[in-house]
Motif scaffolding. Sequence first.
Motif, short mmCIF file in Angstrom:
data_model
loop_
_atom_site.label_atom_id
_atom_site.label_comp_id
_atom_site.label_asym_id
_atom_site.label_seq_id
_atom_site.Cartn_x
_atom_site.Cartn_y
_atom_site.Cartn_z
N MET A 150 -12.72 -92.80 22.91
CA MET A 150 -11.65 -92.56 23.88
C MET A 150 -12.54 -93.05 25.52
O MET A 150 -13.54 -92.21 25.48
N SER A 151 -11.70 -93.86 26.33
CA SER A 151 -12.47 -94.08 27.44
C SER A 151 -12.28 -92.94 28.57
O SER A 151 -11.18 -92.33 28.58
N ARG A 152 -13.49 -92.53 28.83
CA ARG A 152 -13.25 -91.42 30.03
C ARG A 152 -12.91 -92.01 31.42
O ARG A 152 -12.29 -91.20 32.29
N VAL A 153 -13.18 -93.34 31.72
CA VAL A 153 -12.93 -93.93 32.92
C VAL A 153 -11.51 -94.44 32.69
O VAL A 153 -10.76 -94.22 33.96
N GLY A 154 -11.05 -95.00 31.80
CA GLY A 154 -9.80 -95.66 31.84
C GLY A 154 -8.47 -94.77 31.85
O GLY A 154 -7.75 -95.23 32.37
N LYS A 155 -8.78 -93.47 31.43
CA LYS A 155 -7.68 -92.68 31.39
C LYS A 155 -7.48 -92.03 32.80
O LYS A 155 -6.19 -91.60 33.16
N TYR A 156 -7.98 -92.34 33.90
CA TYR A 156 -7.77 -91.81 35.32
C TYR A 156 -7.10 -92.96 35.93
O TYR A 156 -7.55 -94.21 36.11
N PRO A 157 -5.94 -92.85 36.46
CA PRO A 157 -5.15 -93.81 37.36
C PRO A 157 -6.09 -94.07 38.62
O PRO A 157 -6.75 -93.43 39.00
N VAL A 158 -5.90 -95.36 39.26
CA VAL A 158 -6.40 -96.08 40.28
C VAL A 158 -5.52 -95.66 41.62
O VAL A 158 -4.31 -96.02 41.34
N GLN A 159 -5.99 -94.81 42.54
CA GLN A 159 -5.22 -94.53 43.60
C GLN A 159 -5.45 -95.95 44.68
O GLN A 159 -6.21 -96.44 44.87
N VAL A 160 -4.01 -96.39 45.19
CA VAL A 160 -3.95 -97.36 46.17
C VAL A 160 -3.93 -96.75 47.34
O VAL A 160 -2.80 -96.15 47.70
N PRO A 161 -4.73 -97.02 48.32
CA PRO A 161 -4.82 -96.77 49.68
C PRO A 161 -3.79 -97.47 50.67
O PRO A 161 -2.98 -98.52 50.16
N ALA A 162 -3.17 -96.78 51.55
CA ALA A 162 -2.32 -97.38 52.69
C ALA A 162 -2.87 -98.81 52.99
O ALA A 162 -4.08 -98.90 53.21
N GLY A 163 -2.09 -99.92 53.24
CA GLY A 163 -2.40 -100.89 53.59
C GLY A 163 -3.13 -101.98 52.66
O GLY A 163 -3.17 -103.12 52.77
N SER A 176 -12.56 -101.60 42.08
CA SER A 176 -13.57 -102.21 42.95
C SER A 176 -12.65 -103.32 43.51
O SER A 176 -12.98 -103.43 44.79
N MET A 177 -11.54 -103.87 43.12
CA MET A 177 -10.68 -104.88 43.88
C MET A 177 -9.90 -104.03 45.04
O MET A 177 -10.09 -104.61 46.30
N VAL A 178 -9.48 -102.80 44.67
CA VAL A 178 -8.57 -102.18 45.69
C VAL A 178 -9.69 -101.65 46.97
O VAL A 178 -9.39 -101.86 47.92
N THR A 179 -10.87 -101.11 46.33
CA THR A 179 -11.88 -100.69 47.40
C THR A 179 -12.32 -102.01 48.11
O THR A 179 -12.55 -102.05 49.41
N GLY A 180 -12.40 -102.89 47.55
CA GLY A 180 -12.98 -104.17 48.17
C GLY A 180 -11.95 -104.91 49.38
O GLY A 180 -12.56 -105.12 50.36
N VAL A 181 -10.80 -105.06 49.12
CA VAL A 181 -10.02 -105.43 50.10
C VAL A 181 -9.69 -104.15 51.12
O VAL A 181 -8.96 -104.65 52.10
#
Length: 177
Positions: free
Chosen positions: A1-14, A74-79
């Motif tokens: 069971m992935s401990r990382v994968g089960k948490y959703p990625v929060q998308v910031p405004a913009g 990483s993509m969301v944080t990068g942009v």
Amino acid sequence: MSRVGKYPVQVPAGVQLALSGRTLIAKGKLGELKLDLTDEVDVEISGQQVAVKPRREDRRARTMWGTTRSLINSMVTGVSTGFVKSMEINGTGYRAAVQGKDLVLNLGYSHEIRYPIPSGIKITCERPTAIKVEGSDKRQVGQVAAEIRAYRGPEPYKGKGVKYENEQILRKEGKKK
């Protein structure tokens, strides 16, 4: 069971995310990044969250579940905010400067080293002994920093060379009489 994968990625405004086929596209103030998804995972965009689910329950699907979630984060944080690697140069006469689209390094060789700055990367030198590599793609920022460091890595006796800002160099004692 992935401990990382089960948490959703929060998308910031913009930041806008779009899924076209098996490609996830993230657009933000710092640019646009694309990620080709594997066949082992499904991605669902709902509101300001992105959830990743494995398609099967085998080992490969579970490993790609956590990896894909981490790549999307990483993509969301990068942009939105970008990534930065700071480097220091130690040594007498060692220095760096940005000239046009090249990073010019003097690292104790008989010649200067010209490193062409790739597109999507911004390199600045506040001081002649400090280099800052910035960009929206985490992998590319790390790769460029590693290539610059490889020209003259830090040596263990005097600590001369190019090193990351927070890197600890294991020092050796010199030979005795």
